[in-house]
Write a protein that holds these residues in place. Structure first.
Motif, PDB file in Angstrom:
ATOM      1  N   THR A  83      61.549   9.223  16.919  1.00  0.00           N
ATOM      2  CA  THR A  83      62.960   9.197  17.272  1.00  0.00           C
ATOM      3  C   THR A  83      63.742   8.122  16.530  1.00  0.00           C
ATOM      4  O   THR A  83      63.191   7.140  16.049  1.00  0.00           O
ATOM      5  N   GLU A  84      65.031   8.342  16.449  1.00  0.00           N
ATOM      6  CA  GLU A  84      66.025   7.349  16.023  1.00  0.00           C
ATOM      7  C   GLU A  84      67.172   7.485  17.005  1.00  0.00           C
ATOM      8  O   GLU A  84      67.478   8.591  17.451  1.00  0.00           O
ATOM      9  N   HIS A  85      67.779   6.361  17.366  1.00  0.00           N
ATOM     10  CA  HIS A  85      68.903   6.437  18.298  1.00  0.00           C
ATOM     11  C   HIS A  85      69.950   5.400  17.942  1.00  0.00           C
ATOM     12  O   HIS A  85      69.679   4.425  17.226  1.00  0.00           O
ATOM     13  N   LEU A  86      71.159   5.626  18.411  1.00  0.00           N
ATOM     14  CA  LEU A  86      72.246   4.680  18.229  1.00  0.00           C
ATOM     15  C   LEU A  86      73.249   4.871  19.353  1.00  0.00           C
ATOM     16  O   LEU A  86      73.237   5.878  20.043  1.00  0.00           O
ATOM     17  N   ASN A  87      74.106   3.856  19.532  1.00  0.00           N
ATOM     18  CA  ASN A  87      75.193   4.001  20.489  1.00  0.00           C
ATOM     19  C   ASN A  87      76.487   3.531  19.841  1.00  0.00           C
ATOM     20  O   ASN A  87      76.470   2.835  18.823  1.00  0.00           O
ATOM     21  N   LEU A  88      77.607   3.933  20.415  1.00  0.00           N
ATOM     22  CA  LEU A  88      78.905   3.620  19.822  1.00  0.00           C
ATOM     23  C   LEU A  88      79.170   2.124  19.721  1.00  0.00           C
ATOM     24  O   LEU A  88      79.861   1.675  18.810  1.00  0.00           O
ATOM     25  N   ASP A  89      78.641   1.342  20.645  1.00  0.00           N
ATOM     26  CA  ASP A  89      78.860  -0.105  20.604  1.00  0.00           C
ATOM     27  C   ASP A  89      78.291  -0.766  19.352  1.00  0.00           C
ATOM     28  O   ASP A  89      78.694  -1.882  19.004  1.00  0.00           O
ATOM     29  N   GLN A  90      77.404  -0.099  18.650  1.00  0.00           N
ATOM     30  CA  GLN A  90      76.832  -0.668  17.426  1.00  0.00           C
ATOM     31  C   GLN A  90      77.866  -0.835  16.324  1.00  0.00           C
ATOM     32  O   GLN A  90      77.650  -1.581  15.375  1.00  0.00           O
ATOM     33  N   ILE A  91      79.015  -0.166  16.446  1.00  0.00           N
ATOM     34  CA  ILE A  91      80.033  -0.258  15.402  1.00  0.00           C
ATOM     35  C   ILE A  91      80.549  -1.689  15.236  1.00  0.00           C
ATOM     36  O   ILE A  91      80.907  -2.101  14.130  1.00  0.00           O
ATOM     37  N   TYR A  92      80.567  -2.478  16.296  1.00  0.00           N
ATOM     38  CA  TYR A  92      81.053  -3.858  16.200  1.00  0.00           C
ATOM     39  C   TYR A  92      80.163  -4.689  15.275  1.00  0.00           C
ATOM     40  O   TYR A  92      80.655  -5.417  14.414  1.00  0.00           O
ATOM     41  N   LEU A  94      78.083  -3.478  12.994  1.00  0.00           N
ATOM     42  CA  LEU A  94      78.153  -2.895  11.648  1.00  0.00           C
ATOM     43  C   LEU A  94      79.417  -3.349  10.918  1.00  0.00           C
ATOM     44  O   LEU A  94      79.371  -3.696   9.731  1.00  0.00           O
ATOM     45  N   ALA A  95      80.540  -3.345  11.626  1.00  0.00           N
ATOM     46  CA  ALA A  95      81.801  -3.764  11.006  1.00  0.00           C
ATOM     47  C   ALA A  95      81.753  -5.244  10.627  1.00  0.00           C
ATOM     48  O   ALA A  95      82.197  -5.628   9.537  1.00  0.00           O
ATOM     49  N   GLU A  96      81.218  -6.062  11.527  1.00  0.00           N
ATOM     50  CA  GLU A  96      81.130  -7.498  11.232  1.00  0.00           C
ATOM     51  C   GLU A  96      80.232  -7.750  10.025  1.00  0.00           C
ATOM     52  O   GLU A  96      80.557  -8.557   9.147  1.00  0.00           O
ATOM     53  N   LYS A  97      79.133  -7.052   9.952  1.00  0.00           N
ATOM     54  CA  LYS A  97      78.213  -7.220   8.826  1.00  0.00           C
ATOM     55  C   LYS A  97      78.876  -6.776   7.515  1.00  0.00           C
ATOM     56  O   LYS A  97      78.739  -7.432   6.485  1.00  0.00           O
ATOM     57  N   ARG A  98      79.587  -5.672   7.556  1.00  0.00           N
ATOM     58  CA  ARG A  98      80.190  -5.101   6.347  1.00  0.00           C
ATOM     59  C   ARG A  98      81.434  -5.862   5.899  1.00  0.00           C
ATOM     60  O   ARG A  98      81.659  -6.115   4.731  1.00  0.00           O
ATOM     61  N   PHE A  99      82.311  -6.237   6.859  1.00  0.00           N
ATOM     62  CA  PHE A  99      83.608  -6.812   6.523  1.00  0.00           C
ATOM     63  C   PHE A  99      83.709  -8.317   6.768  1.00  0.00           C
ATOM     64  O   PHE A  99      84.701  -8.940   6.407  1.00  0.00           O
TER      65      PHE A  99
END
Length: 108
Positions: A83-92, A94-99
């Protein structure tokens, strides 16, 4: 894949509806009458045994608590039960890491 057409994949879409008016979530337990107790449903295990080699099932769920916030998750499971899973809260994160800046929380 469709035999004779390796570039084409078949996708089926199903909906699982909750009978729970309070949460609207997918059923996560069932009552085992023989054992007289509730038993947790492991969706990945339940699905993987029905998948043919090379198939992947994707489950998604989302909802809102009176539109105060949006919650959601996704789970992918293959025919081997991996399995692989994710949730919407991970966007914070991801955004911090990217930007390099952490966005504000999208809730009130």
């Amino acid at each position: 894949m469709i035999p004779g057409r390796p570039s084409m994949r078949v996708c089926l879409l199903f909906a699982i509806r909750s009978d729970c008016p309070d949460t609207g979530c997918w059923p996560s337990y069932y009552f085992d009458e023989d054992a007289s107790k509730e038993v947790e449903i492991d969706w990945a295990t339940e699905l993987s045994v029905h998948l043919a080699e090379g198939q992947i099932a994707v489950l998604m769920e989302s909802g809102a608590e009176k539109l105060r916030y949006i919650a959601g998750w996704a789970l992918a499971v293959n025919w081997k039960g991996e399995t692989e899973h994710l949730n919407l809260d991970q966007i914070y994160d991801l955004a911090e890491k990217r930007f390099g800046i952490r966005p504000g929380d999208a809730s009130y």
